[in-house]
Design an enzyme around this catalytic site. Structure first.
Site, mmCIF file in Angstrom:
data_model
loop_
_atom_site.group_PDB
_atom_site.id
_atom_site.type_symbol
_atom_site.label_atom_id
_atom_site.label_comp_id
_atom_site.label_asym_id
_atom_site.label_seq_id
_atom_site.Cartn_x
_atom_site.Cartn_y
_atom_site.Cartn_z
ATOM 1 C CB THR A 216 -57.501 114.606 38.683
ATOM 2 O OG1 THR A 216 -58.652 115.084 39.378
ATOM 3 C CG2 THR A 216 -57.372 113.127 38.907
ATOM 4 C CB SER B 210 -59.709 122.826 37.508
ATOM 5 O OG SER B 210 -60.703 121.927 37.065
ATOM 6 C CB THR C 280 -61.236 116.898 33.986
ATOM 7 O OG1 THR C 280 -61.743 116.502 35.266
ATOM 8 C CG2 THR C 280 -60.070 116.021 33.600
ATOM 9 C CG ASP C 281 -64.073 119.063 38.092
ATOM 10 O OD1 ASP C 281 -64.318 118.031 37.436
ATOM 11 O OD2 ASP C 281 -63.986 119.068 39.328
HETATM 12 N N1 ASP Z 1 -61.694 118.168 40.477
HETATM 13 C C1 ASP Z 1 -60.589 117.865 39.605
HETATM 14 C C2 ASP Z 1 -60.128 119.149 38.948
HETATM 15 O O1 ASP Z 1 -60.832 119.641 38.111
HETATM 16 C C3 ASP Z 1 -61.026 116.868 38.599
HETATM 17 C C4 ASP Z 1 -60.003 116.469 37.585
HETATM 18 O O2 ASP Z 1 -58.973 117.096 37.360
HETATM 19 O O3 ASP Z 1 -60.302 115.452 36.951
HETATM 20 O O4 ASP Z 1 -59.073 119.658 39.279
#
Ligand code: ASP
Length: 315
Positions: free
Chosen positions: A16, A62, A95-96
């Protein structure tokens, strides 16, 4: 203390933090992994004074992280850390699955220099993105002559790979280190250490060098009310070599699932028992219980089991 003369290498993997949406106010309907790591650096004017090198290792959301990207990332991190002119490495990541990548790198490399994963909950196109400050703080930690190990930096907190866990699906303070708490904080460019830097025994690059298509297959099953053995039986039938069970409470497992896991273990499947609780892990090991994952989250326990199987295969 800072190594101002030394280089920081920024490795981009997407997430993200590199995401964009059509509408600036949309913090949900965006696409992750759109901007290059060079774009992310350009959005933080203060980084103009830092000797940086940037490399795009991957460009993905991710949630779709793969073992192939982990292998490539570990190899690039190790190559840069071996350079005497490099003080530390920063990885921009979604973050995932950040906590899984952090544990993978920490156990594989156990670096003496800082390897700092950073991220964002809001896309770069947001009205108020959280990525630029997180990136600046991550570089501050990577520049430190005292920081070491694999760390996550978000919202001014420095969390160890062992402890970091995503605990919120939307808010920008999405990460917690649970009972352990952060190892340090970053405030206005100052690193404030709170406790000793994390250490680990490196498994080494040789353990993860083999073709990822040959890596052991390790799965995850969840214990819950009404659990039945079919998920374990399917894992065995599919030829998995390892299985983590996400237990209830202190790693307790529904009897239907537990019997199937013991049977599979007797047949050679490696099993680890973790807890689905949001904090606390598994404490103690009652007689006859399946092997404990200790304080590792179920997702990190899966990484741990994968790495243990890889290390065994490489010796
Ligand atoms: N779906 C995103 C990822 O993990 C979420 C994020 O980065 O906050 O790439």
């Amino acid at each position: 203390m800072q190594n101002k003369a030394e280089k920081i290498v920024l490795l981009g993997t997407g997430g993200t933090i590199a995401g964009t949406s059509a509408q600036a106010g949309d913090n949900v309907g965006y696409t992750a992994g759109q901007l290059s790591v060079g774009h992310l650096i350009a959005a933080v004017p203060a980084l103009g004074h830092v000797p940086l090198e940037a490399e795009q290792v991957a460009q993905l959301d991710s949630k779709d992280m793969s073992h192939a990207v982990w292998q490539a990332l570990a190899q690039r991190v190790a190559a840069h850390l071996a350079r005497p002119d490099v003080a530390g490495v920063v990885i921009t990541h979604g973050t995932d699955t950040l906590e899984e990548t952090a544990w993978f790198l920490h156990r594989a490399l156990a670096p003496q220099k800082p390897v700092v994963l950073t991220c964002a909950m809001r896309p770069a196109s947001s009205l108020q993105p959280d990525g630029p400050q997180n990136l600046l703080d991550a570089v501050t930690v990577a520049q430190s002559a005292v920081a070491q190990g694999v760390l996550c930096v978000a919202q001014g907190q420095v969390l160890a790979a062992e402890d970091v866990r995503k605990v919120h699906g939307y808010r920008i303070d999405a990460f917690s280190a649970g009972d352990a708490g952060p190892v340090a904080r970053v405030e206005e460019g100052q690193l404030i250490a709170l406790r000793p830097w994390p250490q680990a025994q490196a498994l080494g690059l040789a353990a993860i060098a083999q073709d990822v298509a040959q890596w052991p297959r390790v799965g995850l099953v969840c214990s819950h009310a009404g659990a039945e053995p079919w998920a374990v039986e399917a894992a065995v039938a599919a030829g998995l070599q390892g299985l983590v069970v996400e237990g209830t409470g202190n790693g307790t497992v529904h009897h239907g699932l537990e019997a199937a896991l013991h049977k599979a273990q007797s047949a050679g499947l490696r099993v680890l028992r973790a807890s689905r609780c949001v904090a606390g892990g598994v404490v103690g090991a009652p007689t006859g219980a399946l092997p404990s994952a200790g304080g590792l989250t179920p997702a990190k326990a899966r990484v741990e089991l994968l790495l243990q199987l890889l290390a065994k295969a490489s010796t």
